[in-house]
Design an enzyme around this catalytic site. Structure first.
Site, PDB file in Angstrom:
ATOM      1  CG  HIS A  80      -1.949  -1.124   1.152  1.00 36.56           C
ATOM      2  ND1 HIS A  80      -2.726  -1.460   0.057  1.00 36.56           N
ATOM      3  CD2 HIS A  80      -2.239  -2.048   2.120  1.00 36.56           C
ATOM      4  CE1 HIS A  80      -3.448  -2.539   0.348  1.00 36.56           C
ATOM      5  NE2 HIS A  80      -3.163  -2.913   1.581  1.00 36.56           N
ATOM      6  CG  ASP A 134      -5.482  -6.059  -0.307  1.00 38.58           C
ATOM      7  OD1 ASP A 134      -5.453  -6.952   0.552  1.00 38.58           O
ATOM      8  OD2 ASP A 134      -5.425  -4.862  -0.017  1.00 38.58           O
TER       9      ASP A 134
END
Length: 335
Positions: A200, A251
């Site tokens: 991220h 994810d």
């Protein structure tokens, strides 16, 4: 003319396969509300449910053009073995990123000590599966855990993946406990290096990005999940300017489509920069394949085949096929 176009298969460098079951749910007004729903889901999963569910998710990934998946796994060791079995049944190559979880979360995520965690990792490694260390986050791993895991990953030449700088609250809590920001803490504890992938980094400061560049670390960007959870925008242009490697992940698996991840990655860069073509098409395809493989320690992997007769490529000039693929196609284009 050939009716298919071979490409290096896409590499999904960050997956939580069980979270596919949450797609479409709207509980929770922010990331933390969604996290409560995720924890409730995780708490009730059996080993058999994990295995069966992961087979289906991994088949979706194969159909979408992914050929390798890094499964960031924190449901338990028996469930990790089930994930490995599911990948073998589906036919996708898997790197098990076994999560270290010292505190927080729910009981099934946690190990009693960092020694216990490393014993679990070695037990998985002894079965022949490719593994990487995955301290879940600076929230889940105390400083002494991070120091030990950083040393171990470097000594064993294993990948180390960690969520960091995803949410403002995470940063505030890290500052309150340690007096530094998450990526700064990773640097202090020896967790940053060429083997490291930070997942991220949506709220990383320029100084933190400099630390990543100096260490030769990568960032895994997961745009469809980051959009779904309201995480923010990855600093794509800033990463590229510093020469930081970027890879992609599905994810939470709210969407399973490498082309959409790459398209959104470039879309973020364009909207923030106010210009087009921030990242070249060839570089984007490298992010989708080569960088992900490097992040997982994989040197060879299968190709994916593009169906050149697919309607979404109809009328496209042959020299524009790669750009049309990234900007105008969904994963349905893969044969």
């Amino acid at each position: 003319m050939a009716d298919t176009l071979p490409l290096p298969g896409f590499v999904n460098a960050h997956s939580h396969a069980f979270q596919r079951a949450l797609r479409g749910r709207t509980e929770g007004g922010d990331f933390w509300g969604w996290r409560d729903a995720m924890l409730a889901l995780a708490e009730g999963l059996s080993v058999e449910q994990v295995r069966a569910g992961y087979v289906e998710v991994y088949r979706e990934m194969l159909d979408a053009g992914f050929r390798v998946v890094g499964e960031f796994h924190y449901l338990g060791l028996a469930e990790a073995h089930a994930a490995v079995e599911a990948a073998a049944e589906a036919g996708i190559e898997l790197v098990l990123l076994l999560a270290a979880y010292g505190r927080g979360g729910i009981e099934r995520f946690r190990q009693e000590s960092v020694t216990d965690y490393l014993a679990q990792l070695e037990a998985a490694r002894e079965t022949g599966v490719r593994v990487g260390l995955a301290p879940h986050s600076v929230r889940a791993c105390p400083r002494d855990w991070l120091e030990e895991l950083g040393r171990y990953a470097a000594a064993e030449s294993l990948p180390l993946h960690i969520h960091a700088a995803e949410q403002p609250r995470e940063i505030e809590e890290c500052l309150a406990e340690h007096g530094v920001r998450p990526i700064e803490l990773l640097a202090e504890t020896g967790c940053l290096g060429p083997h490291t992938t930070v997942v991220h980094a949506t709220h990383a400061t320029p100084g933190e990005l400099d630390l990543l560049a100096e260490a030769g670390a990568r960032v895994c960007v997961c745009p469809t999940t980051e959009a779904n959870l309201g995480d923010g925008f990855a600093p794509v242009e800033e990463l590229c300017t510093r020469g930081i490697g970027i890879c992609i992940g599905s994810d939470s698996n709210v969407r399973i489509d490498p082309l959409e991840e790459l398209r959104e990655l470039e879309g973020i860069a364009r909207r923030r920069a106010g210009k087009r073509n921030v990242v070249s098409v060839s570089t984007l395809l490298c992010f989708g394949a080569d960088e992900g493989a490097a992040a997982l320690g994989v040197s060879t992997w299968p190709d994916a085949e593009v169906d050149l007769d697919h309607p979404s490529l109809g009328g496209v000039d042959p020299q524009d096929v790669h750009a049309a693929l990234v900007f105008g196609c969904s994963s349905e284009v893969f044969a």
